[in-house]
Design a protein around this motif. Structure first.
Motif, short mmCIF file in Angstrom:
data_model
loop_
_atom_site.label_atom_id
_atom_site.label_comp_id
_atom_site.label_asym_id
_atom_site.label_seq_id
_atom_site.Cartn_x
_atom_site.Cartn_y
_atom_site.Cartn_z
N GLU A 144 0.65 -1.15 -0.11
CA GLU A 144 -0.02 -0.08 0.06
C GLU A 144 0.99 1.23 -0.03
N GLU A 145 0.32 2.42 -0.04
CA GLU A 145 1.01 3.66 -0.17
C GLU A 145 1.75 3.92 0.91
N ASP A 146 2.86 4.10 1.11
CA ASP A 146 3.73 4.71 2.16
C ASP A 146 4.22 3.37 2.88
N ASP A 147 4.28 1.93 2.21
CA ASP A 147 5.03 0.71 2.76
C ASP A 147 6.25 0.93 2.12
N VAL A 148 7.46 0.39 2.90
CA VAL A 148 8.65 0.34 2.51
C VAL A 148 9.06 -0.85 1.82
N VAL A 149 9.28 -0.82 0.68
CA VAL A 149 9.77 -2.23 -0.09
C VAL A 149 11.19 -2.19 -0.18
N THR A 150 11.79 -3.36 0.15
CA THR A 150 13.23 -3.40 0.11
C THR A 150 13.57 -4.13 -1.07
N MET A 151 14.62 -3.72 -1.70
CA MET A 151 15.27 -4.50 -3.07
C MET A 151 16.90 -4.87 -2.57
N TYR A 152 16.97 -5.92 -2.88
CA TYR A 152 18.30 -6.56 -2.32
C TYR A 152 18.72 -7.25 -4.00
N CYS A 166 7.47 1.11 -7.63
CA CYS A 166 7.02 1.15 -6.25
C CYS A 166 6.60 2.85 -6.28
N ALA A 167 7.42 3.54 -6.71
CA ALA A 167 7.14 5.04 -6.90
C ALA A 167 5.76 5.32 -7.43
N ARG A 168 5.43 4.31 -8.38
CA ARG A 168 4.09 4.64 -9.18
C ARG A 168 2.91 4.34 -8.13
N ILE A 169 3.13 3.37 -7.38
CA ILE A 169 2.01 3.36 -6.43
C ILE A 169 2.05 3.71 -5.02
N GLY A 170 3.12 4.60 -5.00
CA GLY A 170 3.28 5.58 -3.63
C GLY A 170 4.02 4.74 -2.53
N ALA A 171 4.94 3.78 -2.81
CA ALA A 171 5.55 2.98 -1.91
C ALA A 171 7.23 3.32 -1.84
N PRO A 172 7.51 3.61 -0.95
CA PRO A 172 8.84 4.08 -1.00
C PRO A 172 9.68 2.87 -1.01
N HIS A 173 10.89 3.00 -1.81
CA HIS A 173 11.65 1.62 -2.02
C HIS A 173 13.05 1.96 -1.20
N SER A 174 13.59 0.83 -0.64
CA SER A 174 15.10 0.76 0.15
C SER A 174 15.78 -0.10 -0.34
#
Length: 668
Positions: A144-152, A166-174
């Motif tokens: 959901e919007e503002d959920d942080v999604v991690t990418m490794y 992620c940017a498209r759905i408003g979810a910050p990435h890490s």
């Protein structure tokens, strides 16, 4: 060929004279041919930005497409928690993809080359389609919007796809650098409360298929909450790693196929909404979650890509960095794609299968700008000019360096052998926290001085001061400070406003006088023309090949090794890496110095942080030099590592140990 064109028709004596001229020359004007076509070539821009500040930054915002216009460029009611383009709304994925479809839909957005020579290309239309499909899949997984999604993930195309989805759905990435350890992944996911991970089965290094998923699984074992994992199949059947996905792990290709043709409307984001988190080393053992926002960051990286890297839509542009670091975020993904250009990605190392791999890519793809690290340039110098001389590099228009200071000798080698003396070289200073470039020459305007990054960019108010905050005289060493905010700046440290103020603003600010000064913890000097030379870190951070590593984090990893009682980590000069890690280790009673113990220390650091932090030297000692208050004198340990003359030891409670350590290191 471009690389050998300099010497064509020259005698040995003429070539020697050319080398001597380059060695003596202290300043270089930008080539007239470059200036004629440069995006920015009017010197008055410096004065205009000064007069118009902060409204000058509207020029950066104008490079983007806003859903709702902003009301104010800068709000500084709660310094140092600045807000940029307040009231404005936009979406980063839309700005990097959708708005280019009418004019550049059939043009290449990404050109990717794998280490084994396999290639993939994405037009803007194709990249838009896959980003939409993966965005739809993420939503179905519960992001959901503002959920942080991690990418490794390593350097594979699915990484920018996931970032833009992620940017498209408003979810910050890490994004976590793929070379970091499982523990580092767990630490960052726990700090961000991230419940979603995108990773891959493996990738290639020097022809070998590396098992990445096992490391990711080990990291997930240390995450203190439930997670859902998406796994990209990079290696296919060409590997020995046998993985069965768990119940909470899903195949990327299956997810995208299940959402084929899906279209996801970009989520409207406030300019100050978080775009991504990036964890970076600090002076404590706990990484800092640097928070970057949508409007200011995207505006700033777009403007610096336009003004400093001279990026145009028709270019083929290559930043030879890794997206796991801020350089890749700003100048592989967001800056270039926001400007609608073609950005190059390469999976492997610069010397596989041979030491001309980068020059082969430049020639094959017709690369116009090359932005890389001084560490790589020093390696190219060591390997020799015969490698670039094999290739036609005439497509190059601009060269850049990033990550650490470049010495004049390496600068001139780059300028001559790669740029054929016809490409300006931009030596850029910036850091994770600044979001984008801060100090460098504008290639269409200013002369270049090898060894000096350059003046602050227009609109950036940087200075060099002494310990009391007073400006130093030209040529004197001091501390770099930034006196005004800028759009690309970090907004805070994630869930730690107090540390944000303490770490970046307390040293030189006077809150009572409403004077806030940013301190990046770098030493510097400035010349009479306002050109700034960066001298390196002044905090407990080691810069290895342009990657910042906290000494506390390294020391914690060493002390975790069975048999180690205490440790100190410092940076020592290194011909290739710039700085290398030196670990001074005290063993517990009952343990003795041995090659086996040394190997265990090295392995402990690699497992806890990653190979990038591997100690160059492990020095066993019965004591560490300490002040009478018990503080380790790392300055003396750095002097020993570098073979420098030792400073004053009179304040130590155990001065004899310094000579003992020095003798031991010299003997090794």
């Amino acid at each position: 060929m471009h690389g050998s064109r300099v010497s064509n028709g020259m005698s040995d004596s003429e070539e020697t004279q050319l080398e001597a001229r380059l060695a003596e020359q202290e300043a270089f004007e930008p080539p007239a041919e470059f200036v004629e076509q440069a995006n920015v070539s009017d010197p008055s821009i410096y004065e205009e930005f000064e007069v118009e500040w902060p409204d000058c930054w509207e020029r950066a915002a104008d490079l983007l497409e806003w859903e709702t216009d902003y009301d104010e460029v800068l709000v500084d009611d709660d310094e140092p928690f600045y807000e940029w383009f307040v009231g404005g709304e936009l979406n980063a994925s839309h700005n990097c993809l959708d708005r280019h479809l009418d004019s550049r839909g059939d043009e290449l957005a990404i050109r990717w080359e794998g280490e084994l020579g396999d290639t993939r290309e994405f037009t803007y239309e194709e990249l838009h389609r896959e980003v939409n499909e993966f965005a739809a899949a993420l939503r179905e997984l519960g992001v959901e919007e503002d959920d942080v999604v991690t990418m490794y993930m390593p350097m594979i195309p699915e990484l920018p796809v996931a970032m833009l989805a992620c940017a498209r759905i408003g979810a910050p990435h890490s994004v976590v650098f793929a070379g970091f350890s499982a523990d580092a992944l767990a630490t960052r996911m726990n700090a961000a409360d991230s419940e979603f991970l995108v990773t891959c089965d493996g990738y290639y290094r020097r022809g070998d298929a590396l098992d990445h998923l096992s490391k990711a699984d080990d990291g997930l074992d240390g995450v203190d909450h439930g997670t859902t994992t998406v796994v990209v199949d990079r290696l296919g059947d060409d590997h020995d790693h046998d993985h069965d996905l768990g119940d909470d792990q899903l195949d990327y290709d299956d997810l995208v196929a299940d959402h084929a043709g899906a279209e996801v409307e970009p989520v409207t984001r406030d300019a100050e909404d978080m775009l991504f988190l990036m964890y970076t080393s600090g002076t404590t053992g706990k990484p800092k979650g640097v928070k970057h926002t949508t409007g200011g960051y995207l505006s700033y990286v777009s403007w610096t890509s336009h003004a400093v890297l001279d990026v145009k839509p028709d270019d083929t542009y290559w930043c030879a960095a890794d997206i796991g670091w801020i350089t890749g975020h700003s100048y592989i993904v967001y800056g270039p794609l926001a400007l609608g250009t073609t950005t190059v990605m390469y999976e492997g190392t610069p010397d596989y299968p041979d030491k001309d791999r980068l020059w082969d890519i430049v020639e094959s793809y017709g690369v116009n700008q090359l932005y890389t690290a001084p560490t790589a340039i020093r390696a190219f110098m060591k390997w020799g000019a015969e490698y670039p001389d094999r290739h036609d590099l005439s497509s190059l228009r601009l060269l850049g360096t990033v990550g650490e200071p470049i010495n004049p000798k390496a600068w001139k080698w780059y300028y001559k052998h790669i740029g054929d003396e016809s490409c300006p070289v931009v030596d850029t200073w910036w850091q994770t926290e600044t979001g984008g470039m801060m100090i460098t020459t504008l290639p269409g305007i200013g002369e270049m001085k090898p060894g000096a990054a350059g003046p602050p960019l227009p609109g950036v108010d940087a200075a060099v001061v002494d310990g009391d905050g007073e400006a130093v005289s030209p040529g004197e060493a001091g501390y770099l400070v930034v006196d005004r905010p800028w759009p690309g700046m970090l907004r805070t440290l994630y869930r730690n406003d107090e540390r944000f103020v303490e770490e970046y603003w307390e040293a030189y600010s006077d809150p009572d006088a409403d004077e806030w000064v940013y301190f990046p913890e770098d030493g510097a000097k400035i010349d009479e023309d306002g050109y700034i030379t960066i001298l390196g870190r002044v905090d407990d951070v080691i810069n290895v090949s342009g990657h910042r590593l906290g000494t506390m984090e390294i020391e914690s990893a060493v002390v975790d090794v069975e048999g180690v009682a205490e440790a100190a980590a410092v940076g020592g000069d290194h011909e290739m890496k710039g700085e290398a890690v030196y670990a001074y280790v005290i063993l517990e009673d009952g343990y003795e110095e041995s090659e086996e113990m040394r190997d265990r220390v090295v392995e402990g650091v690699e497992e806890a942080i990653g190979p990038i932090a591997r100690p160059e030297e492990v020095v066993f000692t019965p004591e560490l030099p300490k002040t009478r208050s018990g503080k380790i004198m790392r300055r003396l340990l750095e002097d020993i590592a570098n073979g420098d003359e030792l400073g004053n030891t009179s304040t130590l409670r155990n001065p004899d140990i310094v000579e003992d350590i020095e003798t031991k290191v010299a003997g090794d």
